[in-house]
Design a protein around this motif. Structure first.
Motif, mmCIF file in Angstrom:
data_model
loop_
_atom_site.group_PDB
_atom_site.id
_atom_site.type_symbol
_atom_site.label_atom_id
_atom_site.label_comp_id
_atom_site.label_asym_id
_atom_site.label_seq_id
_atom_site.Cartn_x
_atom_site.Cartn_y
_atom_site.Cartn_z
ATOM 1 N N TYR A 243 0.859 -1.179 0.000
ATOM 2 C CA TYR A 243 0.000 0.000 0.000
ATOM 3 C C TYR A 243 0.890 1.222 0.000
ATOM 4 C CZ TYR A 243 -3.382 -3.455 1.547
ATOM 5 O OH TYR A 243 -4.171 -4.563 1.638
ATOM 6 N N GLY A 244 0.546 2.229 -0.759
ATOM 7 C CA GLY A 244 1.341 3.437 -0.719
ATOM 8 C C GLY A 244 1.134 4.324 -1.921
ATOM 9 N N ILE A 245 2.158 5.102 -2.213
ATOM 10 C CA ILE A 245 2.138 6.088 -3.284
ATOM 11 C C ILE A 245 3.036 5.576 -4.396
ATOM 12 C CG2 ILE A 245 2.745 8.466 -3.851
ATOM 13 C CD1 ILE A 245 2.311 9.047 -0.824
ATOM 14 N N ALA A 246 2.574 5.656 -5.628
ATOM 15 C CA ALA A 246 3.372 5.172 -6.750
ATOM 16 C C ALA A 246 4.575 6.074 -6.964
ATOM 17 C CB ALA A 246 2.524 5.114 -8.017
ATOM 18 N N CYS A 247 5.763 5.481 -6.886
ATOM 19 C CA CYS A 247 7.010 6.236 -7.025
ATOM 20 C C CYS A 247 7.996 5.483 -7.897
ATOM 21 C CB CYS A 247 7.669 6.445 -5.662
ATOM 22 S SG CYS A 247 6.795 7.550 -4.568
ATOM 23 N N LEU A 248 8.922 6.229 -8.444
ATOM 24 C CA LEU A 248 10.047 5.676 -9.174
ATOM 25 C C LEU A 248 11.252 5.800 -8.259
ATOM 26 C CD1 LEU A 248 10.286 4.658 -12.133
ATOM 27 C CD2 LEU A 248 11.094 6.932 -12.720
ATOM 28 N N TYR A 249 12.058 4.750 -8.169
ATOM 29 C CA TYR A 249 13.238 4.836 -7.318
ATOM 30 C C TYR A 249 14.398 4.083 -7.950
ATOM 31 C CZ TYR A 249 12.242 0.119 -5.543
ATOM 32 O OH TYR A 249 12.022 -1.221 -5.432
ATOM 33 N N TRP A 250 15.575 4.359 -7.455
ATOM 34 C CA TRP A 250 16.801 3.771 -7.989
ATOM 35 C C TRP A 250 16.983 2.383 -7.408
ATOM 36 C CZ3 TRP A 250 19.491 6.052 -11.746
ATOM 37 C CH2 TRP A 250 20.772 5.585 -12.033
ATOM 38 N N SER A 251 17.399 1.442 -8.223
ATOM 39 C CA SER A 251 17.566 0.065 -7.774
ATOM 40 C C SER A 251 18.562 -0.026 -6.618
ATOM 41 C CB SER A 251 18.067 -0.801 -8.924
ATOM 42 O OG SER A 251 18.430 -2.070 -8.451
ATOM 43 N N LEU B 56 15.849 1.321 -12.956
ATOM 44 C CA LEU B 56 14.563 1.902 -12.583
ATOM 45 C C LEU B 56 13.542 0.827 -12.209
ATOM 46 C CD1 LEU B 56 14.231 4.728 -15.212
ATOM 47 C CD2 LEU B 56 14.704 4.980 -12.802
ATOM 48 N N CYS B 57 12.845 1.064 -11.125
ATOM 49 C CA CYS B 57 11.796 0.160 -10.670
ATOM 50 C C CYS B 57 10.585 0.999 -10.274
ATOM 51 C CB CYS B 57 12.249 -0.644 -9.461
ATOM 52 S SG CYS B 57 13.718 -1.633 -9.753
ATOM 53 N N LEU B 58 9.443 0.408 -10.293
ATOM 54 C CA LEU B 58 8.220 1.120 -9.960
ATOM 55 C C LEU B 58 7.464 0.319 -8.917
ATOM 56 C CD1 LEU B 58 6.219 3.434 -10.775
ATOM 57 C CD2 LEU B 58 5.236 1.806 -12.359
ATOM 58 N N ARG B 59 7.051 0.971 -7.846
ATOM 59 C CA ARG B 59 6.278 0.301 -6.810
ATOM 60 C C ARG B 59 5.726 1.332 -5.848
ATOM 61 N NH1 ARG B 59 10.205 -2.146 -2.300
ATOM 62 N NH2 ARG B 59 8.673 -1.253 -0.923
ATOM 63 N N PRO B 60 4.752 0.964 -5.042
ATOM 64 C CA PRO B 60 4.307 1.927 -4.040
ATOM 65 C C PRO B 60 5.341 2.025 -2.925
ATOM 66 C CG PRO B 60 2.897 -0.016 -4.045
ATOM 67 C CD PRO B 60 4.019 -0.264 -5.001
ATOM 68 N N VAL B 61 5.346 3.111 -2.241
ATOM 69 C CA VAL B 61 6.230 3.261 -1.098
ATOM 70 C C VAL B 61 5.439 2.841 0.128
ATOM 71 C CG1 VAL B 61 7.552 4.881 0.300
ATOM 72 C CG2 VAL B 61 7.508 5.128 -2.174
ATOM 73 N N PRO B 62 5.773 1.706 0.732
ATOM 74 C CA PRO B 62 4.990 1.225 1.868
ATOM 75 C C PRO B 62 5.258 2.006 3.149
ATOM 76 C CG PRO B 62 6.809 -0.252 1.443
ATOM 77 C CD PRO B 62 6.823 0.791 0.359
ATOM 78 N N ARG B 63 6.390 2.680 3.198
ATOM 79 C CA ARG B 63 6.700 3.486 4.370
ATOM 80 C C ARG B 63 6.531 4.950 4.009
ATOM 81 N NH1 ARG B 63 11.920 -0.157 5.324
ATOM 82 N NH2 ARG B 63 10.792 -2.026 5.867
#
Length: 180
Positions: A60-68, A114-121
């Motif tokens: 659960y969270g906000i869709a974000c892009l983050y560095w592997s 690059l990966c895409l996922r919600p930020v659970p924290r």
């Protein structure tokens, strides 16, 4: 923190026992992602849940892009430069489109960066750039020279009761003979 902006980076606690990492918010709505039954990745849908979790398999969270996490030097500029159009407003269409984009990003950049996922924290604060860290170090040295306690800045997410500009102005005044 107010409205989350997609054109800035934020510090987020992504991985247990690791320092905050930069993330780019792609869509500020609350999302749920669950593994798809066909092993093709995850299915995304807008979530009415606030902070409660009902499934151990869901994020659960906000869709974000983050560095592997496999690369020790996150490239914030690459996150900001990644092309991203706003998602549709309709919840069903948005979920379908985010699922499609997540698979595209995953297939194009899997094991690269690059990966895409919600930020659970939680998102902590806007990401602090290295030059800001250096500016705080210079202010800390000036405080030390005046016999005052230094500023201990450890990284993104640290909070200060005074802004860097305010502290610099006070130090300029003190160093010009305005007293301590």
């Amino acid at each position: 923190m107010g409205d989350l902006r997609a054109d800035v980076l934020y510090a987020a606690e992504l991985f247990a026992q690791k320092p905050p990492q930069p993330v780019r918010v792609l869509d500020g709505r609350r999302w749920t992602s669950v593994p798809s039954g066909d092993q093709s990745g995850f299915s995304w849908q807008l979530s009415a849940l606030d902070a409660s979790r009902t499934s151990p398999d869901a994020d659960y969270g906000i869709a974000c892009l983050y560095w592997s996490p496999t690369d020790p030097e996150p490239d914030g500029q690459a996150l900001l430069d990644y092309p991203w159009e706003p998602l549709p407003e309709d919840p069903v269409e948005a979920g379908v489109e985010l699922t499609r984009r997540a698979r595209t990003v995953r297939s194009e950049y899997a094991s690269v960066w690059l990966c895409l996922r919600p930020v659970p924290r939680r998102l902590l604060t806007p990401w602090v750039r290295p030059e800001q860290r250096q500016a705080w170090a210079r202010v800390s040295a000036r405080l030390n020279a005046l016999g005052l306690e230094t500023v201990h800045y450890q990284g993104p997410g640290d909070q200060a009761l005074i802004s860097l500009d305010q502290l610099t102005a006070l130090l300029d005044h003190a160093e010009q003979g305005g007293g301590r």
